[in-house]
Design an enzyme around this catalytic site. Sequence first.
Site, PDB file in Angstrom:
ATOM      1  N   GLY A 165      -8.941  10.229  12.035  1.00 55.41           N
ATOM      2  CA  GLY A 165      -8.542  10.000  13.424  1.00 55.41           C
ATOM      3  C   GLY A 165      -7.827  11.205  14.005  1.00 55.41           C
ATOM      4  O   GLY A 165      -7.971  11.524  15.187  1.00 55.41           O
TER       5      GLY A 165
ATOM      6  N   HIS B  42      -8.751  15.073   3.060  1.00 50.26           N
ATOM      7  CA  HIS B  42      -7.935  13.917   2.699  1.00 50.26           C
ATOM      8  C   HIS B  42      -8.270  13.473   1.273  1.00 50.26           C
ATOM      9  O   HIS B  42      -9.270  13.892   0.693  1.00 50.26           O
ATOM     10  CB  HIS B  42      -8.159  12.745   3.662  1.00 50.26           C
ATOM     11  CG  HIS B  42      -7.410  12.878   4.949  1.00 50.26           C
ATOM     12  ND1 HIS B  42      -7.898  13.591   6.015  1.00 50.26           N
ATOM     13  CD2 HIS B  42      -6.190  12.410   5.345  1.00 50.26           C
ATOM     14  CE1 HIS B  42      -7.030  13.549   7.014  1.00 50.26           C
ATOM     15  NE2 HIS B  42      -5.988  12.840   6.626  1.00 50.26           N
TER      16      HIS B  42
ATOM     17  N   GLY C 292      -0.870   2.740  13.476  1.00 43.39           N
ATOM     18  CA  GLY C 292      -1.285   4.019  12.904  1.00 43.39           C
ATOM     19  C   GLY C 292      -2.621   3.918  12.210  1.00 43.39           C
ATOM     20  O   GLY C 292      -3.126   4.906  11.667  1.00 43.39           O
TER      21      GLY C 292
ATOM     22  N   LYS D  94      -9.630   7.647   1.213  1.00 42.02           N
ATOM     23  CA  LYS D  94      -9.765   7.457   2.664  1.00 42.02           C
ATOM     24  C   LYS D  94     -11.179   6.975   2.985  1.00 42.02           C
ATOM     25  O   LYS D  94     -12.164   7.529   2.491  1.00 42.02           O
ATOM     26  CB  LYS D  94      -9.453   8.753   3.410  1.00 42.02           C
ATOM     27  CG  LYS D  94      -9.390   8.576   4.929  1.00 42.02           C
ATOM     28  CD  LYS D  94      -8.759   9.786   5.598  1.00 42.02           C
ATOM     29  CE  LYS D  94      -8.714   9.616   7.118  1.00 42.02           C
ATOM     30  NZ  LYS D  94      -7.925   8.426   7.524  1.00 42.02           N
TER      31      LYS D  94
ATOM     32  N   MET E 295       1.050   3.664   2.259  1.00 39.92           N
ATOM     33  CA  MET E 295       1.760   3.879   3.506  1.00 39.92           C
ATOM     34  C   MET E 295       2.815   2.804   3.719  1.00 39.92           C
ATOM     35  O   MET E 295       3.905   3.081   4.242  1.00 39.92           O
ATOM     36  CB  MET E 295       0.762   3.897   4.674  1.00 39.92           C
ATOM     37  CG  MET E 295       1.336   4.462   5.951  1.00 39.92           C
ATOM     38  SD  MET E 295       1.833   6.186   5.779  1.00 39.92           S
ATOM     39  CE  MET E 295       3.293   6.179   6.824  1.00 39.92           C
TER      40      MET E 295
ATOM     41  N   GLY F  34       0.801  -1.218   0.000  1.00 39.12           N
ATOM     42  CA  GLY F  34       0.000   0.000   0.000  1.00 39.12           C
ATOM     43  C   GLY F  34       0.835   1.269   0.000  1.00 39.12           C
ATOM     44  O   GLY F  34       2.064   1.244   0.125  1.00 39.12           O
TER      45      GLY F  34
END
Length: 268
Positions: free
Chosen positions: A166, A156, A99, A160, A15, A13
């Site tokens: 968050g 974002h 995270g 998302k 991230m 991904g």
Amino acid sequence: MNPLRIAIAGASGRMGRMLIEAVLNDSEVVLAAAFDRAGAPFVGRDAGELVGSACGVMVTDDVRAAIAAADCVIDFTRPEGTLVHLGIARELGKAMVIGTTGFSAAEKETIVAAAKEIPVVFAPNMAVGVNAVFKLLQVAARILDEGYDVEVIEAHHRFKVDAPSGTALRMGEVVARELGRNLDECAIYGREGVTGERKPETIGFSTIRGGDVVGDHTVLFAGIGERIEITHKSGSRMPYALGSVRAARFLAGRKSGLFDMQDVLGLR
């Protein structure tokens, strides 16, 4: 002293790739494993290919073996996957940096329970700058505790899946706590139609989704004749990755406990 061994969840991904790059560029840690779900595009390939340079660590879908090979797991996947990984880490006695966002209250309790047996850093945002903003919001809320309306605005990318973010929720929590309010009771998530006058005790949230926005957050304190805005804008995901690696180093040698980035950065 041997370098800290790190496993990256969700390696294929956006991230995951940033995390792999951050780990490979940090001399104090090593990439011990990279894993993803069965059928993910990079399973069976060198994890370094995701960031442009082979490193000898293959992306695997054998989650247990990947976690067993590491001292700490860094996870930015989805709540359901993260909880599976957490269960294995708990069983194997491995540290974990989480995270992932979008957990339910019950799922958060699962993390709390696991942290009684293994060390966990669980934070809505791992970026050092964002956590500096959390501290600034504490100070601002103490000063602007009367006559100021509070609004949290976040933006974002289109991919998302949870809203508000968050980070936005944590910003609201920080302000609400300093003002002696319960966010569950005073939060307003969007407005439509004839809403009446704004109640002064509320904290509003506005969510924007579109394009490739990495993450923008603003907390607005609006008074009569003036506005104070505290803003953080992310230009890439690398700050989240760098903060996560820092969090993993923080957990080294700890036996158990639940921490967040305020602990990692010594901001308590």
